[in-house]
Design a protein around this motif. Structure first.
Motif, short mmCIF file in Angstrom:
data_model
loop_
_atom_site.label_atom_id
_atom_site.label_comp_id
_atom_site.label_asym_id
_atom_site.label_seq_id
_atom_site.Cartn_x
_atom_site.Cartn_y
_atom_site.Cartn_z
N THR A 210 52.03 -8.93 -41.78
CA THR A 210 51.44 -9.69 -40.69
C THR A 210 51.25 -11.15 -41.10
O THR A 210 50.88 -11.43 -42.23
CB THR A 210 50.10 -9.07 -40.22
N HIS B 286 43.45 5.38 -39.30
CA HIS B 286 43.58 4.00 -38.81
C HIS B 286 43.48 3.00 -39.96
O HIS B 286 42.71 3.19 -40.89
CB HIS B 286 42.50 3.68 -37.78
N GLU C 203 40.91 -7.27 -40.70
CA GLU C 203 39.99 -8.24 -40.11
C GLU C 203 40.12 -9.56 -40.85
O GLU C 203 40.41 -9.57 -42.05
CB GLU C 203 38.55 -7.75 -40.20
N PHE D 136 39.19 -12.22 -35.91
CA PHE D 136 40.19 -11.37 -35.26
C PHE D 136 40.21 -10.01 -35.96
O PHE D 136 39.83 -9.88 -37.12
CB PHE D 136 41.57 -12.01 -35.27
N THR D 137 40.66 -9.00 -35.24
CA THR D 137 40.75 -7.63 -35.75
C THR D 137 42.04 -7.00 -35.25
O THR D 137 42.38 -7.15 -34.07
CB THR D 137 39.56 -6.78 -35.27
N ARG D 138 42.72 -6.30 -36.13
CA ARG D 138 43.89 -5.51 -35.75
C ARG D 138 43.64 -4.09 -36.22
O ARG D 138 43.27 -3.86 -37.37
CB ARG D 138 45.17 -6.02 -36.41
N ARG D 139 43.84 -3.13 -35.35
CA ARG D 139 43.64 -1.72 -35.68
C ARG D 139 44.96 -1.02 -35.44
O ARG D 139 45.49 -1.02 -34.32
CB ARG D 139 42.53 -1.14 -34.80
N ILE D 140 45.49 -0.40 -36.50
CA ILE D 140 46.80 0.25 -36.45
C ILE D 140 46.62 1.74 -36.73
O ILE D 140 46.04 2.11 -37.74
CB ILE D 140 47.76 -0.37 -37.49
#
Length: 101
Positions: free
Chosen positions: A6, A24, A28, A53-57
């Motif tokens: 990313t 998950h 962050e 920001f937060t990304r949850r995969i």
């Protein structure tokens, strides 16, 4: 293993937090607001992202949390998440059938 890459330009490594939460992966970070303006000038338009920001995969298969590697270089975060042994492909030996009548 899964590899996740990313782009995170402008984020300091100390502002990046990566967690495994069950199936998950949570990434962050925070980009600080920076006011860059030279004295005696004014801006017509400013276009810069900042803030948290937060990304949850969601991971499709379990990973070995103890062996996860995270590297950050030139604004790019690369995560390598090895799958657990239980989901690794296994070689099954094929034997010659014997006819015992």
């Amino acid at each position: 293993a899964y590899t996740i890459t990313t782009e995170m330009p402008g984020v300091k490594v100390e502002d990046i937090h990566v967690k495994l939460d069950g199936d998950h992966l949570l990434i962050e970070g925070e980009i600080p607001e920076q006011e860059v303006q030279q004295e005696g000038t004014r801006s017509l338009m400013k276009e810069r992202r900042y803030g948290r920001f937060t990304r949850r995969i969601r991971l499709p298969l379990p990973v070995n949390g103890d062996s996860v590697e995270a590297n950050y270089e030139n604004g790019i975060l690369t995560l390598v998440l090895p799958k657990t042994e239980a989901v690794q492909p296994k070689q099954i030996p094929v034997k010659i059938a014997t006819n015992n009548n």
